[in-house]
Design an enzyme around this catalytic site. Structure first.
Site, PDB file in Angstrom:
ATOM      1  N   ASN A  45      81.490 -40.423  72.249  1.00  0.00           N
ATOM      2  CA  ASN A  45      81.306 -39.610  71.037  1.00  0.00           C
ATOM      3  C   ASN A  45      82.446 -38.632  70.802  1.00  0.00           C
ATOM      4  O   ASN A  45      82.375 -37.799  69.910  1.00  0.00           O
ATOM      5  CB  ASN A  45      79.975 -38.860  71.098  1.00  0.00           C
ATOM      6  CG  ASN A  45      79.954 -37.774  72.168  1.00  0.00           C
ATOM      7  OD1 ASN A  45      80.821 -37.757  73.046  1.00  0.00           O
ATOM      8  ND2 ASN A  45      78.989 -36.889  72.106  1.00  0.00           N
ATOM      9  N   GLU A  47      83.647 -36.318  73.034  1.00  0.00           N
ATOM     10  CA  GLU A  47      83.652 -35.164  73.937  1.00  0.00           C
ATOM     11  C   GLU A  47      84.679 -35.386  75.052  1.00  0.00           C
ATOM     12  O   GLU A  47      84.898 -36.510  75.495  1.00  0.00           O
ATOM     13  CB  GLU A  47      82.264 -34.947  74.538  1.00  0.00           C
ATOM     14  CG  GLU A  47      81.232 -34.479  73.539  1.00  0.00           C
ATOM     15  CD  GLU A  47      79.876 -34.252  74.184  1.00  0.00           C
ATOM     16  OE1 GLU A  47      79.772 -34.342  75.427  1.00  0.00           O
ATOM     17  OE2 GLU A  47      78.914 -33.993  73.432  1.00  0.00           O
ATOM     18  N   GLN A 105      98.803 -20.265  59.598  1.00  0.00           N
ATOM     19  CA  GLN A 105      97.671 -19.530  59.020  1.00  0.00           C
ATOM     20  C   GLN A 105      97.561 -18.175  59.724  1.00  0.00           C
ATOM     21  O   GLN A 105      96.602 -17.893  60.430  1.00  0.00           O
ATOM     22  CB  GLN A 105      96.381 -20.341  59.158  1.00  0.00           C
ATOM     23  CG  GLN A 105      96.432 -21.676  58.428  1.00  0.00           C
ATOM     24  CD  GLN A 105      95.127 -22.435  58.506  1.00  0.00           C
ATOM     25  OE1 GLN A 105      94.048 -21.858  58.447  1.00  0.00           O
ATOM     26  NE2 GLN A 105      95.220 -23.756  58.643  1.00  0.00           N
ATOM     27  N   HIS A 138     105.644 -19.042  64.472  1.00  0.00           N
ATOM     28  CA  HIS A 138     105.977 -19.054  63.046  1.00  0.00           C
ATOM     29  C   HIS A 138     106.279 -17.647  62.551  1.00  0.00           C
ATOM     30  O   HIS A 138     107.181 -17.445  61.732  1.00  0.00           O
ATOM     31  CB  HIS A 138     104.816 -19.671  62.259  1.00  0.00           C
ATOM     32  CG  HIS A 138     105.127 -19.924  60.822  1.00  0.00           C
ATOM     33  ND1 HIS A 138     106.159 -20.742  60.406  1.00  0.00           N
ATOM     34  CD2 HIS A 138     104.556 -19.450  59.687  1.00  0.00           C
ATOM     35  CE1 HIS A 138     106.206 -20.761  59.085  1.00  0.00           C
ATOM     36  NE2 HIS A 138     105.250 -19.994  58.626  1.00  0.00           N
ATOM     37  N   LYS A 201     113.458 -20.437  47.165  1.00  0.00           N
ATOM     38  CA  LYS A 201     112.491 -21.461  46.763  1.00  0.00           C
ATOM     39  C   LYS A 201     111.193 -20.803  46.322  1.00  0.00           C
ATOM     40  O   LYS A 201     110.915 -19.647  46.637  1.00  0.00           O
ATOM     41  CB  LYS A 201     112.205 -22.410  47.923  1.00  0.00           C
ATOM     42  CG  LYS A 201     111.416 -21.754  49.060  1.00  0.00           C
ATOM     43  CD  LYS A 201     111.083 -22.717  50.174  1.00  0.00           C
ATOM     44  CE  LYS A 201     110.205 -22.030  51.219  1.00  0.00           C
ATOM     45  NZ  LYS A 201     109.847 -22.921  52.332  1.00  0.00           N
ATOM     46  N   ARG A 203     107.031 -21.890  46.313  1.00  0.00           N
ATOM     47  CA  ARG A 203     106.030 -22.854  46.768  1.00  0.00           C
ATOM     48  C   ARG A 203     104.825 -22.832  45.841  1.00  0.00           C
ATOM     49  O   ARG A 203     104.387 -21.756  45.418  1.00  0.00           O
ATOM     50  CB  ARG A 203     105.609 -22.500  48.203  1.00  0.00           C
ATOM     51  CG  ARG A 203     104.814 -23.572  48.905  1.00  0.00           C
ATOM     52  CD  ARG A 203     104.458 -23.114  50.312  1.00  0.00           C
ATOM     53  NE  ARG A 203     105.583 -23.126  51.215  1.00  0.00           N
ATOM     54  CZ  ARG A 203     105.963 -24.177  51.920  1.00  0.00           C
ATOM     55  NH1 ARG A 203     105.325 -25.315  51.775  1.00  0.00           N
ATOM     56  NH2 ARG A 203     106.991 -24.116  52.744  1.00  0.00           N
ATOM     57  N   ASP A 233     107.667 -30.138  59.070  1.00  0.00           N
ATOM     58  CA  ASP A 233     106.409 -30.877  59.054  1.00  0.00           C
ATOM     59  C   ASP A 233     106.590 -32.167  58.260  1.00  0.00           C
ATOM     60  O   ASP A 233     106.955 -33.197  58.796  1.00  0.00           O
ATOM     61  CB  ASP A 233     105.303 -29.992  58.479  1.00  0.00           C
ATOM     62  CG  ASP A 233     103.921 -30.603  58.651  1.00  0.00           C
ATOM     63  OD1 ASP A 233     103.832 -31.762  59.088  1.00  0.00           O
ATOM     64  OD2 ASP A 233     102.921 -29.927  58.350  1.00  0.00           O
ATOM     65  N   GLY A 235     108.870 -32.519  55.927  1.00  0.00           N
ATOM     66  CA  GLY A 235     110.293 -32.643  55.616  1.00  0.00           C
ATOM     67  C   GLY A 235     110.652 -32.350  54.178  1.00  0.00           C
ATOM     68  O   GLY A 235     111.831 -32.360  53.816  1.00  0.00           O
ATOM     69  N   THR A 237     110.429 -29.491  52.318  1.00  0.00           N
ATOM     70  CA  THR A 237     111.146 -28.233  52.125  1.00  0.00           C
ATOM     71  C   THR A 237     112.604 -28.355  52.550  1.00  0.00           C
ATOM     72  O   THR A 237     113.523 -28.001  51.810  1.00  0.00           O
ATOM     73  CB  THR A 237     110.471 -27.104  52.922  1.00  0.00           C
ATOM     74  OG1 THR A 237     109.134 -26.947  52.466  1.00  0.00           O
ATOM     75  CG2 THR A 237     111.221 -25.794  52.754  1.00  0.00           C
TER      76      THR A 237
END
Length: 326
Positions: A45, A47, A105, A138, A201, A203, A233, A235, A237
Site C-alpha cells: 500500500n 507504506e 514555499q 532557496h 522577468k 512571473r 526545474d 528549465g 526560466t
C-alpha cells in the site's frame, strides 16, 4: 565517588535513504566510513519500512537523503529513518539534505497559502533531528525555520572555480536570472572579478513555471555570460533568460545551478537551448536520458564539500571556516 565514568570514544555512523545512493556512497568514501547496512522496502500500500542492521546506541548519526522525485516518498522515508534512530538511542542525529524539498514555499505570497518549507523543518524536529546540514537553500531565511543548528553549505566555490578555469575572465559577465539571485551573483563577481548583469522577468502568479523575460540590465554584448541560479526545474526560466542574453548580443552563455531538478520538459528545453554548457552539482541524481544524450551537461561532485562539513560537525569544528574566503 558517585556515577560511572566511561572511557568510550565518539562514534560516527553514516546512513543513507534510497533516493540518491550514489552520492551517499561517495560521501562515505570521502569520510573513510561505510554506509550502515539498512533494510528498507515499501509495503503493497506504499507504506515504508526501515530497520538498521547495526546498533546505533550512543553514536553520532548522519542521515543523508536528497529530496528528489518522487519527493514526498523520500521525505517520508527520511522522517522514518530519523525516528528509527531516535528510538535506537542515537547520541545525536544530523539530517543531511543536499536538496531541501519544498524550499520554494518559504513565505505566503497570497492569503490561504501554506509555508511548506517551515512544515518540513517542523517534521524533522518532531521526528528527532538535532541538526540539519543542507546545500544552497532557496532563501537563507529557511535556516530560521528549524529550532536547532543549521549548517548551510555553498556550491559557489566549486561551480565558480570550474567556470573560472574554462573561460577567459576578461570576457566574462556574471548574470543573475532575476532580482532574487543578485546577492549570490554578486559573490560570483567577487570571486571571478567579473561585472554583473541582471535579467528582469515577471512571473505569472496564476500559472506555475510561466515566465516572461522583459529586459537585460548590464553590458552583455560580445561577452561570455554565466547565468547563476540555485536550481533548474522545468528549465523555462533559465532558457528564456539565455535567449534574452543572446538577443542582446551575448557571444556565449553558460548556465550553472546547484540543484538540477530537471522535471517535465526540462530535458527537451536543455537539448534545444543555445546554451553551450549546463553545469550542475550532484545534489540530485541526473535523469538518465540527460546524462546519456546531452553532451553539454557537466555534473560536479558535491560529496567532498558535504564530507568536510560532516567531519567538522563530528569533531566539533567550524563549518563556517570551510567558506571563510567568501
Amino acid at each position: 565517588m558517585t556515577g560511572i565514568k566511561t572511557t568510550g570514544e565518539k562514534k560516527l555512523m553514516f546512513f543513507s535513504g534510497r533516493a540518491h545512493p550514489e552520492l551517499a556512497e561517495e560521501v562515505a568514501q570521502q569520510l573513510g566510513v561505510g554506509v550502515v547496512p539498512t533494510k528498507a522496502f515499501d509495503f503493497a500500500n506504499g507504506e515504508i519500512y526501515v530497520r538498521y542492521q547495526e546498533s546505533a546506541r550512543g553514536a553520532d548519526c548522519f542521515v543523508i537523503q536528497s529530496h528528489t522525485a518522487p519527493i514526498n516518498q523520500w521525505i517520508m522515508e527520511q522522517l522514518i529513518m530519523i525516528d528509527a534512530l531516535k528510538r535506537a538511542s542515537a547520541r545525536s542525529i544530523t539530517v543531511i539534505v543536499p536538496f531541501y524539498g519544498y524550499a520554494r514555499q518559504d513565505k505566503k505570497h497570497r492569503g490561504r497559502e501554506p509555508i511548506s518549507a517551515r512544515l518540513i523543518a517542523d517534521l524533522m524536529k518532531t521526528a528527532g533531528a538535532d541538526r540539519i546540514l543542507t546545500v544552497d537553500l532557496h532563501t537563507d531565511q529557511i535556516q530560521g525555520f528549524f529550532d536547532g543548528p543549521v549548517d548551510h553549505l555553498f556550491a559557489l566555490p566549486l561551480l565558480a572555480d570550474y567556470v573560472g578555469q574554462k573561460v577567459d575572465k576578461a570576457k566574462l559577465t556574471v548574470v543573475s536570472p532575476d532580482a532574487g539571485r543578485v546577492r549570490v551573483a554578486d559573490r560570483w563577481c567577487d570571486r571571478l572579478g567579473a561585472p554583473l548583469a541582471i535579467v528582469h522577468k515577471r512571473r505569472d502568479k496564476d500559472v506555475a513555471n510561466q515566465v516572461t523575460v522583459h529586459e537585460v540590465v548590464g553590458e552583455v554584448k560580445g561577452r561570455v555570460c554565466v547565468l547563476v541560479d540555485d536550481m533548474i526545474d522545468t528549465g523555462g526560466t533559465i532558457c528564456a533568460a539565455a535567449d534574452a542574453l543572446f538577443a542582446h548580443g551575448a557571444e556565449d552563455v553558460i548556465v550553472t545551478a546547484t540543484h538540477g531538478v530537471l522535471s517535465g520538459p526540462a530535458a527537451d528545453r536543455l537539448k534545444n537551448s543555445r546554451v553551450s554548457e549546463f553545469v550542475f552539482t550532484d545534489t540530485l541524481p541526473t535523469p538518465g536520458e540527460l546524462s546519456r544524450d546531452l553532451d553539454k551537461l557537466t555534473v560536479l561532485s558535491i560529496a567532498p564539500t558535504i564530507a568536510s562539513a560532516v567531519r567538522e560537525v563530528f569533531e566539533d569544528g567550524s563549518v563556517t571556516s570551510l567558506f571563510d574566503e567568501q
